[in-house]
Design an enzyme around this catalytic site. Sequence first.
Site, PDB file in Angstrom:
ATOM      1  N   GLY A 224      65.943 -31.642  20.116  1.00 21.26           N
ATOM      2  CA  GLY A 224      67.092 -31.695  19.230  1.00 21.26           C
ATOM      3  C   GLY A 224      67.858 -32.984  19.444  1.00 21.26           C
ATOM      4  O   GLY A 224      67.301 -33.979  19.923  1.00 21.26           O
ATOM      5  N   SER A 225      69.125 -32.948  19.109  1.00 18.85           N
ATOM      6  CA  SER A 225      69.919 -34.185  19.137  1.00 18.85           C
ATOM      7  C   SER A 225      70.314 -34.561  20.569  1.00 18.85           C
ATOM      8  O   SER A 225      70.321 -33.716  21.476  1.00 18.85           O
ATOM      9  CB  SER A 225      71.168 -33.992  18.297  1.00 18.85           C
ATOM     10  OG  SER A 225      71.973 -32.989  18.888  1.00 18.85           O
ATOM     11  N   GLY A 229      71.398 -32.136  23.689  1.00 19.34           N
ATOM     12  CA  GLY A 229      70.568 -32.253  24.898  1.00 19.34           C
ATOM     13  C   GLY A 229      71.411 -32.535  26.141  1.00 19.34           C
ATOM     14  O   GLY A 229      71.158 -31.989  27.219  1.00 19.34           O
ATOM     15  N   GLU A 246      63.572 -33.373  24.672  1.00 17.83           N
ATOM     16  CA  GLU A 246      63.049 -34.322  23.669  1.00 17.83           C
ATOM     17  C   GLU A 246      64.158 -34.528  22.659  1.00 17.83           C
ATOM     18  O   GLU A 246      64.471 -33.632  21.882  1.00 17.83           O
ATOM     19  CB  GLU A 246      61.818 -33.737  22.975  1.00 17.83           C
ATOM     20  CG  GLU A 246      60.627 -33.499  23.878  1.00 17.83           C
ATOM     21  CD  GLU A 246      59.946 -34.766  24.325  1.00 17.83           C
ATOM     22  OE1 GLU A 246      60.364 -35.870  23.916  1.00 17.83           O
ATOM     23  OE2 GLU A 246      58.992 -34.661  25.117  1.00 17.83           O
ATOM     24  N   CYS A 280      61.682 -37.324  14.707  1.00 18.54           N
ATOM     25  CA  CYS A 280      62.282 -37.968  15.892  1.00 18.54           C
ATOM     26  C   CYS A 280      61.704 -39.364  16.084  1.00 18.54           C
ATOM     27  O   CYS A 280      62.443 -40.327  16.241  1.00 18.54           O
ATOM     28  CB  CYS A 280      62.070 -37.107  17.117  1.00 18.54           C
ATOM     29  SG  CYS A 280      60.370 -36.635  17.389  1.00 18.54           S
TER      30      CYS A 280
HETATM   31  P1  NAD Z   1      70.614 -30.050  17.263  1.00 19.52           P
HETATM   32  O1  NAD Z   1      70.823 -30.639  18.596  1.00 19.52           O
HETATM   33  O2  NAD Z   1      71.777 -29.892  16.357  1.00 19.52           O
HETATM   34  O3  NAD Z   1      70.008 -28.576  17.412  1.00 19.52           O
HETATM   35  C1  NAD Z   1      68.821 -28.342  18.160  1.00 19.52           C
HETATM   36  C2  NAD Z   1      68.828 -26.905  18.649  1.00 19.52           C
HETATM   37  O4  NAD Z   1      69.871 -26.749  19.639  1.00 19.52           O
HETATM   38  C3  NAD Z   1      69.104 -25.864  17.587  1.00 19.52           C
HETATM   39  O5  NAD Z   1      68.238 -24.753  17.811  1.00 19.52           O
HETATM   40  C4  NAD Z   1      70.550 -25.480  17.848  1.00 19.52           C
HETATM   41  O6  NAD Z   1      70.856 -24.180  17.411  1.00 19.52           O
HETATM   42  C5  NAD Z   1      70.606 -25.561  19.367  1.00 19.52           C
HETATM   43  N1  NAD Z   1      71.958 -25.682  19.933  1.00 19.52           N
HETATM   44  C6  NAD Z   1      73.130 -25.929  19.301  1.00 19.52           C
HETATM   45  N2  NAD Z   1      74.141 -26.011  20.210  1.00 19.52           N
HETATM   46  C7  NAD Z   1      73.581 -25.830  21.429  1.00 19.52           C
HETATM   47  C8  NAD Z   1      74.099 -25.837  22.761  1.00 19.52           C
HETATM   48  N3  NAD Z   1      75.393 -26.055  23.012  1.00 19.52           N
HETATM   49  N4  NAD Z   1      73.242 -25.644  23.776  1.00 19.52           N
HETATM   50  C9  NAD Z   1      71.925 -25.447  23.535  1.00 19.52           C
HETATM   51  N5  NAD Z   1      71.372 -25.436  22.304  1.00 19.52           N
HETATM   52  C10 NAD Z   1      72.202 -25.610  21.259  1.00 19.52           C
HETATM   53  O7  NAD Z   1      69.444 -30.900  16.599  1.00 19.52           O
HETATM   54  P2  NAD Z   1      68.850 -30.783  15.117  1.00 19.52           P
HETATM   55  O8  NAD Z   1      69.866 -31.316  14.166  1.00 19.52           O
HETATM   56  O9  NAD Z   1      68.292 -29.409  14.908  1.00 19.52           O
HETATM   57  O10 NAD Z   1      67.599 -31.778  15.174  1.00 19.52           O
HETATM   58  C11 NAD Z   1      67.711 -33.141  14.868  1.00 19.52           C
HETATM   59  C12 NAD Z   1      67.657 -33.979  16.119  1.00 19.52           C
HETATM   60  O11 NAD Z   1      66.525 -33.612  16.887  1.00 19.52           O
HETATM   61  C13 NAD Z   1      67.496 -35.465  15.849  1.00 19.52           C
HETATM   62  O12 NAD Z   1      68.377 -36.204  16.690  1.00 19.52           O
HETATM   63  C14 NAD Z   1      66.073 -35.764  16.252  1.00 19.52           C
HETATM   64  O13 NAD Z   1      65.833 -37.102  16.631  1.00 19.52           O
HETATM   65  C15 NAD Z   1      65.852 -34.785  17.329  1.00 19.52           C
HETATM   66  N6  NAD Z   1      64.428 -34.485  17.487  1.00 19.52           N
HETATM   67  C16 NAD Z   1      63.778 -34.981  18.577  1.00 19.52           C
HETATM   68  C17 NAD Z   1      62.413 -34.767  18.739  1.00 19.52           C
HETATM   69  C18 NAD Z   1      61.678 -35.311  19.926  1.00 19.52           C
HETATM   70  O14 NAD Z   1      60.563 -34.883  20.184  1.00 19.52           O
HETATM   71  N7  NAD Z   1      62.248 -36.227  20.680  1.00 19.52           N
HETATM   72  C19 NAD Z   1      61.713 -34.008  17.784  1.00 19.52           C
HETATM   73  C20 NAD Z   1      62.412 -33.521  16.680  1.00 19.52           C
HETATM   74  C21 NAD Z   1      63.769 -33.757  16.548  1.00 19.52           C
END
Ligand code: NAD
Length: 468
Positions: A224-225, A229, A246, A280
């Site tokens: 995720g973001s 993370g 990631e 990503c």
């Molecule tokens: P996000 O961080 O908003 O959400 C990711 C997940 O985290 C979701 O399931 C969300 O519900 C959960 N979440 C929310 N708050 C949380 C908390 N406090 N603690 C733990 N988990 C929580 O990300 P997104 O908008 O779903 O995805 C987009 C981002 O993901 C982009 O920055 C992208 O670059 C990244 N991404 C990275 C990879 C990689 O392999 N490096 C792959 C895909 C996406």
Amino acid sequence: MLDFGMMIGGRKIAAAESFAVFNPATGELVGEAPNASLADLDEAVAAAQKAFPAWSQMPDASRQAACAALAGKLGEHAEDLARLLTLEQGKPMGALGSRWELGGAQAWAGFTASLSMPVKVLQDDKTGRVELYRKPLGVVGSITPWNFPVMIAIWHILPALRAGNTVVIKPSPYTPLSTLRTVELLNQILPQGVLNIVTSDDKLANIGAAMAAHEGIRKIVFTGSCATGEKVMQTAARTMKRLTLEMGGNDAGIVLPDADPATIAEGLFWGAFINNGQTCAAMKRLYVPDTLHEAICDALVAYARNVPMGNGIEDGIALGPVNNKMQHDKVSRLVAAAARDGRILLGGAPDEGLFSPVTLATDLPEDAPLIVEEQFGPALPIIRYTDVEEAIAAANASDNGLGGSVWSKDIPQAKEIALRLECGSVWINKHGAIQPNAPFGGVKKSGLGVEFGEEGLFENTDIQTIFS
Ligand code: NAD
């Protein structure tokens, strides 16, 4: 309409509440997902803990066979899952869309099933024998994003299970349905409690945050973001969880002066716009030499004009909408700033609903938001350079370090530059081409640890060394 329930301890259960999931292409309701409470999460963790002894002590060949069967199950249901994925995510069925994602999920599952973790003998002589064992951790918590919900779920689940762990997964609130269905199907093969799922809108309770804090979870694998993370890492510290993170990227592609614009235009386009840029490790900044600037801009505009965008459930569509309003608004803000401070070659203002046109922008100041922030959508800044040293320095002037690429006919020179880029993966004459046997992960603030291959599998284990 399918009935979506959380799988906990092998049983499909509804939560007291549910939340709606909408099709980003049409705004229509796709389905309702259970909105888990913290008590539901506790139940899922308890079920995974209960299943752990039998699953981890099962003969390795049986666990391997079960994992291989999971790959087969994904293959059998690929078309239905792809359809559901398109409806909730927005990506097209064809092109590099849902069918492609399901194919990837199956390929990753099959490859991961084939991996093994033999005991490594570090020493065996008169003075003694030293053996290194890889042992499963216990319950692995998986938290996934909305861009490749099925494939990323498989990237998390399969190595964890293959190494002998049990899993609780929590998908993104934007795309929970295809993961719910996938987990339900995989539960037709797995023993009860080995793979559990909870879904949440992140409002009733922040289940992801609760997983990072949970005493019963030994590791979090998070995609995720960067902002989320970092929170996961802070929260997980108290229980000393293992982490694979990631996170975001701001990948640079550098075209060298000997490249042929007509030959590389298609690769550049898809390197940046795969999954509508919501990838990503997509190319998010393109550095081109002054001498090729005009030719590359022209070639990209010409290619992009012929890429059909629309409702991905219809035939012939190659790009869909942006998945959600939050992301759509972010892309719109970055594009508006680019229009103000630079030159838009194609695209620009957003279309109806969540559609955002393919946007190519150039002549931007160095600190343009479209260059320094991760757009994660269909907009690419094209940045001129005079000396390649400038391009390398600019590529590395980022907190992120996920991927990068170099485009040239001179492969040895491209490799020299690749080695100077501060990122986890570098591609030559392509961008973002990942594969199941090659470790993938970010450096700097793009993450911690790797997924895929033997190295990714090992992240689901603790080492135990035995001296005899
Ligand atoms: P996000 O961080 O908003 O959400 C990711 C997940 O985290 C979701 O399931 C969300 O519900 C959960 N979440 C929310 N708050 C949380 C908390 N406090 N603690 C733990 N988990 C929580 O990300 P997104 O908008 O779903 O995805 C987009 C981002 O993901 C982009 O920055 C992208 O670059 C990244 N991404 C990275 C990879 C990689 O392999 N490096 C792959 C895909 C996406």
